[in-house]
Design an enzyme around this catalytic site. Structure first.
Site, mmCIF file in Angstrom:
data_model
loop_
_atom_site.group_PDB
_atom_site.id
_atom_site.type_symbol
_atom_site.label_atom_id
_atom_site.label_comp_id
_atom_site.label_asym_id
_atom_site.label_seq_id
_atom_site.Cartn_x
_atom_site.Cartn_y
_atom_site.Cartn_z
ATOM 1 N N ALA A 1 30.842 -95.962 11.611
ATOM 2 C CA ALA A 1 29.409 -96.222 11.513
ATOM 3 C C ALA A 1 29.035 -97.008 10.263
ATOM 4 O O ALA A 1 28.181 -97.907 10.312
ATOM 5 C CB ALA A 1 28.650 -94.893 11.541
ATOM 6 N N SER B 1 36.663 -92.384 8.015
ATOM 7 C CA SER B 1 36.886 -91.455 9.119
ATOM 8 C C SER B 1 36.830 -90.012 8.626
ATOM 9 O O SER B 1 37.544 -89.625 7.695
ATOM 10 C CB SER B 1 38.250 -91.722 9.762
ATOM 11 O OG SER B 1 38.672 -90.627 10.528
ATOM 12 N N LYS C 1 33.000 -88.114 20.928
ATOM 13 C CA LYS C 1 34.444 -88.104 21.153
ATOM 14 C C LYS C 1 34.976 -86.693 20.931
ATOM 15 O O LYS C 1 35.198 -86.281 19.791
ATOM 16 C CB LYS C 1 35.137 -89.094 20.210
ATOM 17 C CG LYS C 1 34.676 -90.531 20.392
ATOM 18 C CD LYS C 1 35.251 -91.440 19.320
ATOM 19 C CE LYS C 1 34.768 -92.876 19.506
ATOM 20 N NZ LYS C 1 35.273 -93.770 18.445
ATOM 21 N N LYS D 1 42.664 -89.328 19.651
ATOM 22 C CA LYS D 1 43.075 -90.052 18.433
ATOM 23 C C LYS D 1 42.667 -89.325 17.160
ATOM 24 O O LYS D 1 43.277 -89.522 16.102
ATOM 25 C CB LYS D 1 42.537 -91.474 18.464
ATOM 26 C CG LYS D 1 41.037 -91.597 18.691
ATOM 27 C CD LYS D 1 40.221 -91.514 17.438
ATOM 28 C CE LYS D 1 38.743 -91.490 17.717
ATOM 29 N NZ LYS D 1 37.927 -91.366 16.496
ATOM 30 N N ASN E 1 37.894 -87.355 10.139
ATOM 31 C CA ASN E 1 39.160 -86.680 10.409
ATOM 32 C C ASN E 1 40.214 -87.070 9.382
ATOM 33 O O ASN E 1 40.987 -86.222 8.912
ATOM 34 C CB ASN E 1 39.618 -87.007 11.827
ATOM 35 C CG ASN E 1 38.672 -86.434 12.864
ATOM 36 O OD1 ASN E 1 38.683 -85.253 13.165
ATOM 37 N ND2 ASN E 1 37.804 -87.290 13.407
#
Length: 337
Positions: A137, A251, A105, A188, A253
């Site tokens: 994951a 996440s 991504k 995103k 990010n």
């Protein structure tokens, strides 16, 4: 059929385990010899997905020719900044007319190319697909219920991926909008960083909801300006992935945003995490493109000011909250707000 997974990060490892558990001979390729040595010794990817044994049908290797040369289906999961280099390596050994799926991504910053576009440039003639969705994951590895989207114009590839990845806990939906699905997966990550900042500052759920909904507007606005289908962003690969990435401490990010909120510089935050946060590269690429197209994306502007220009976080938040107030829902007509 044999399947290759190129890239042994956490998601690549998860994909390899699912495919192998479904009965397919699976090769997991990595670049790092020391990582391979550890995996062969411990039978798990302790660097990126510790605590989850690799399936017995997985063969780990650093030999990319051996990995892709005999595979009918290849998943590519390497980071966006090294994607083209690895695609070139794959292209030297890939069987013509095989099936290749990008599960990365991101956007190539220098060219604003999506990963599927890089595959088309660097590989021999083959069928190409995009895998994207709310796919944290660690949760998938634990057998928690999840879904993903395989996007392609090739119905045979879609069926093949659904057969190899579907399980009792993992559903695989289909789409023909390859551009929208892939763009949503990249965009995103920007808003996940912002939500990580908001969480670390204890700004509350109202703020998180505000960021996610306005982030969805910005994503769809950008997609439409790029001649994409904004309605794809209402699906699993759009709003589904946005919600998961913006709310989960798994996440990368989101984690980066948390570290930025503590006062760390971007460089120090990334070094502390030791993991790649794709949203940083996407932010820089999207900022330049939205400037050239004059697209109104105040959250992108604000994050760019903080991360890249080093401006004050609080003053940026104040500016965002006092900026022009616009229409709430933009999916009801074609007007640009």
């Amino acid at each position: 059929m044999t399947v290759a997974v190129i890239g042994a990060g956490n998601f690549g490892t998860v994909i390899a385990n699912i495919v192998a558990a479904n009965g397919y001979d699976t090769t997991l390729w990595m670049r790092d010899e020391s990582q391979l040595t550890e995996i062969l010794k411990c039978n798990e990817n302790r660097r990126y997905l510790p605590g989850y044994p690799l399936h017995e049908k997985i063969r780990s290797t650093t030999d990319i020719a051996a990995a892709v040369g005999s595979s009918q289906l290849v998943f590519v999961t390497v980071p966006s900044h090294s994607f083209r280099e690895v695609a070139q390596l794959i292209g030297n050994h890939l069987r013509p007319y095989s099936h290749t799926v990008s599960a990365t991504k991101g956007i190539e910053q220098s060219s604003f190319k999506l990963m599927s576009e890089i595959l088309r440039e660097e590989l021999p003639p083959c069928s190409i697909g995009i895998l994207s969705g709310p796919n944290l994951a660690e949760e998938i590895a634990r057998g928690m219920y999840a879904g993903t989207v395989i996007a392609s114009i090739d119905t045979e590839l879609i069926s093949l991926v659904q057969d190899t990845l579907s399980s009792k806990t993992f559903r695989v939906y289909s789409s023909t909008d390859t551009y929208g699905v892939e763009l949503a997966g990249a965009l995103k990550n920007i808003y996940a960083i912002i939500c990580g900042v908001a969480s670390a500052l204890n700004l509350g759920q109202n703020t998180a909801s505000l960021v996610m909904t306005r982030g969805l507007v910005e994503m769809s606005r950008f997609a439409e300006a790029m001649e994409g289908n904004r309605y794809t962003f209402l699906g699993l690969s759009g709003v589904g992935d946005l919600v998961a990435t913006c709310t989960s401490p798994h996440s990368r990010n989101y984690q980066l945003g948390v570290e930025i909120a503590t006062g760390l510089s971007l460089e120090d935050a990334m070094n502390k995490l030791g993991k790649l946060a794709e949203g940083v590269y996407t932010l820089q690429a999207v900022y330049e493109r939205k400037k050239s197209l004059d697209i109104y994306m105040p959250l992108v502007d604000g994050l760019y000011r903080v991360l890249i220009k080093g401006e004050s976080l609080q003053s940026t938040i104040d500016d965002l909250m006092t900026s022009e107030q616009r229409e709430d829902v933009e999916f009801n007509d074609n007007r640009q707000q």
